[in-house]
Structures are given as structure tokens and as C-alpha cells.
Design a protein around this motif. Structure first.
Motif, mmCIF file in Angstrom:
data_model
loop_
_atom_site.group_PDB
_atom_site.id
_atom_site.type_symbol
_atom_site.label_atom_id
_atom_site.label_comp_id
_atom_site.label_asym_id
_atom_site.label_seq_id
_atom_site.Cartn_x
_atom_site.Cartn_y
_atom_site.Cartn_z
ATOM 1 N N ASP A 67 1.008 -1.291 0.240
ATOM 2 C CA ASP A 67 0.010 -0.432 -0.147
ATOM 3 C C ASP A 67 0.838 1.493 0.126
ATOM 4 O O ASP A 67 0.359 2.056 -0.548
ATOM 5 N N GLY A 96 -6.172 -6.192 -0.864
ATOM 6 C CA GLY A 96 -7.517 -5.638 -1.289
ATOM 7 C C GLY A 96 -8.512 -6.420 -2.298
ATOM 8 O O GLY A 96 -7.665 -7.961 -2.047
ATOM 9 N N GLN A 111 2.217 1.815 -3.171
ATOM 10 C CA GLN A 111 0.996 2.355 -4.048
ATOM 11 C C GLN A 111 1.005 3.624 -3.973
ATOM 12 O O GLN A 111 0.427 4.379 -4.977
#
Ligand code: GLN
Length: 255
Positions: free
Chosen positions: A73, A165, A76
């Protein structure tokens, strides 16, 4: 050698764009590029690699295949704004025209409408796929065996997944699951879908890296790139003995 319509002695070549190699580089995903490169070299197809990361603009007219790996994460959040601003519009336009693309996990998620982390941070994606991702409390981890209709009846796809996710595909006819889960979680652990495909753009949750153990899928990407560049291109079959041995060992053990 590929049977191409080219009558000249022009060398057959493909150029791959590796997006965010310094940030999206989880679980050996770079191995997918090595697999594509070797499968071209064995067929005397010239294979070159260009890279683009934060702040780099890309001329997609020179690109034949795009690859994006996975990332945490944190990585990202470092790149999603750059992705949308500098690469997004041109990448979406090129994939609309059939540019082949493979995006794994974190890269896949950023090609949907958004990715919302467990902490509630929402990263807008390109919207290339009619899909969205929301992180759940538990990570979806383990080996995956799935059926991939794209490659023919009863062809399997194997790999390894590790993601928080959960991705859901919209009802559009354009974005459909890449594969149907036989063993493992896939997109969200509920609807038995794994990955997504829109034209020649493919997203998947399968690390591993995915391509060495799935040679038919690797060749599908190469064939699409050759067809787009040269009009058509049949690839000379490769023996793939080790690849099939590795593939079947996962199928036998986990499905
Ligand atoms: N950070 C994303 C998630 O946890 C993607 C992980 C990955 O690329 N393996 O779902």
C-alpha cells in the motif's frame, strides 16, 4: 521463427515498457519480464526493455507490451498520482487500440476505478478496468489454481497470491474475469473470479512470477504484441518441459 507477412529481411522485434520497476517490484514479479525476454530470444525475436517511474513521460508509440508488478500500500500511495497524471491518459488510449498489458496485484488494482486501503485511504485508479478494490481485514494468501478460458477449454493458470485488497468487477460486458478459481481466493474470495481482462490488457493477483509457470499465457501476450505490430505472428512452439513440470506440480498439489 515466426511466420510473418513481412517480405523484407526486417528483424522482428518487441519493446516492453516496465512501469515503476523501483516501486512495484514485489515477490519476484520482475521474473515475468525475464520469461518474456527468454521466450523471444529462443525464437530469435529481438526484445528490448524500457523503464518509466515517477515523473517520466512515456511515448507509447514505441511500446509493444506494458508490465506493472505488485507493491505494498505504501508504494502504491507514492505513485498513484504520477500514474494517473503522467501515464494514465496515453496508456488508456493505447490499450483501447489493443496494446497488450500485464499488471500484477498492486499494479492491477491501480488500473481499476479506485483502491481503498484498510486505513480508508482511497487511491483513484485509471478506470481502464470496470473494477474497484477495497482492502479487507484479512489478507488473501496462498497458491492459486484457476481455469483460463482465454487459452482454451480446461487450460489452467497457477500462481501465488498475497493481497489485502478485494477486487470487484462491474457489470460491463467489457471487463470480465481473466480466470475462474479452482483453488485459492482470486479477486475477492467470494465470486470465484481471478483477475480481469479488457481487450489485451490483463490484470491478475498471481505472483510467482506468473509467466514462467504459465508458458501459454506468456505466449498469448507475445502473440498479441506481434499481431498488433506486424499484422499477424504465429510463434514457433517451445518444448516447455520444465515450465509444464512446474505448472503441473502446483495443479496436482493444490486443486
Ligand atoms: N498493497 C496491495 C494489497 O495489499 C497489493 C499487494 C501486492 O501487490 N501483492 O492488496
Amino acid at each position: 521463427m515466426i511466420a510473418t507477412p513481412l517480405t523484407t529481411e526486417k528483424k522482428v522485434s518487441l519493446q516492453l515498457l516496465h512501469l515503476y520497476p523501483d516501486l512495484l517490484n514485489l515477490y519476484g514479479d520482475r521474473g515475468n519480464i525475464i520469461a518474456l525476454s527468454r521466450r523471444c530470444q529462443w525464437r530469435h525475436i529481438e526484445f528490448t526493455i524500457v523503464q518509466a517511474s515517477l515523473g517520466d513521460k512515456v511515448d507509447f508509440s514505441t511500446i509493444d507490451i506494458v508490465f506493472m508488478g505488485g507493491g505494498s500500500d505504501r508504494e502504491q500511495t507514492l505513485l498513484f498520482q504520477d500514474f494517473k497524471a503522467y501515464k494514465g491518459p496515453a496508456l488508456v488510449e493505447a490499450t483501447e487500440e489493443g496494446l497488450p498489458l500485464l499488471a500484477v496485484c498492486g499494479g492491477y488494482q491501480l488500473l481499476g476505478k479506485y483502491y481503498k486501503t484498510q486505513e480508508g485511504d482511497e487511491m483513484p485508479g485509471l478506470g481502464l478496468f470496470d473494477a474497484w478494490t477495497e482492502a479487507g481485514k484479512n489478507r488473501l494468501i496462498g497458491n492459486v489454481v484457476a481455469r483460463i478460458p482465454l487459452l482454451g477449454p480446461n487450460i489452467t493458470l497457477v500462481g501465488f497470491e498475497n493481497h489485502s485488497g478485494k477486487t470487484y468487477l462491474g457489470s460491463s460486458e467489457t471487463t470480465v474475469p481473466l480466470a475462474q478459481i479452482i483453488a485459492g481466493h482470486g479477486n475477492n474470495g467470494q465470486d470465484k473470479g481471478e483477475g480481469a481482462i479488457y481487450k489485451n490488457a490483463v490484470g491478475t493477483y498471481l505472483h510467482g512470477p506468473i509467466l514462467p509457470k504459465n508458458p501459454a499465457f506468456a505466449d498469448w501476450l507475445l502473440t498479441k504484441a506481434l499481431e498488433r505490430k506486424y499484422g499477424k505472428g504465429q510463434l514457433e512452439p517451445l518444448p516447455d518441459l520444465w515450465e509444464q513440470k512446474a505448472h503441473q506440480s502446483v495443479v496436482k498439489r493444490f486443486s
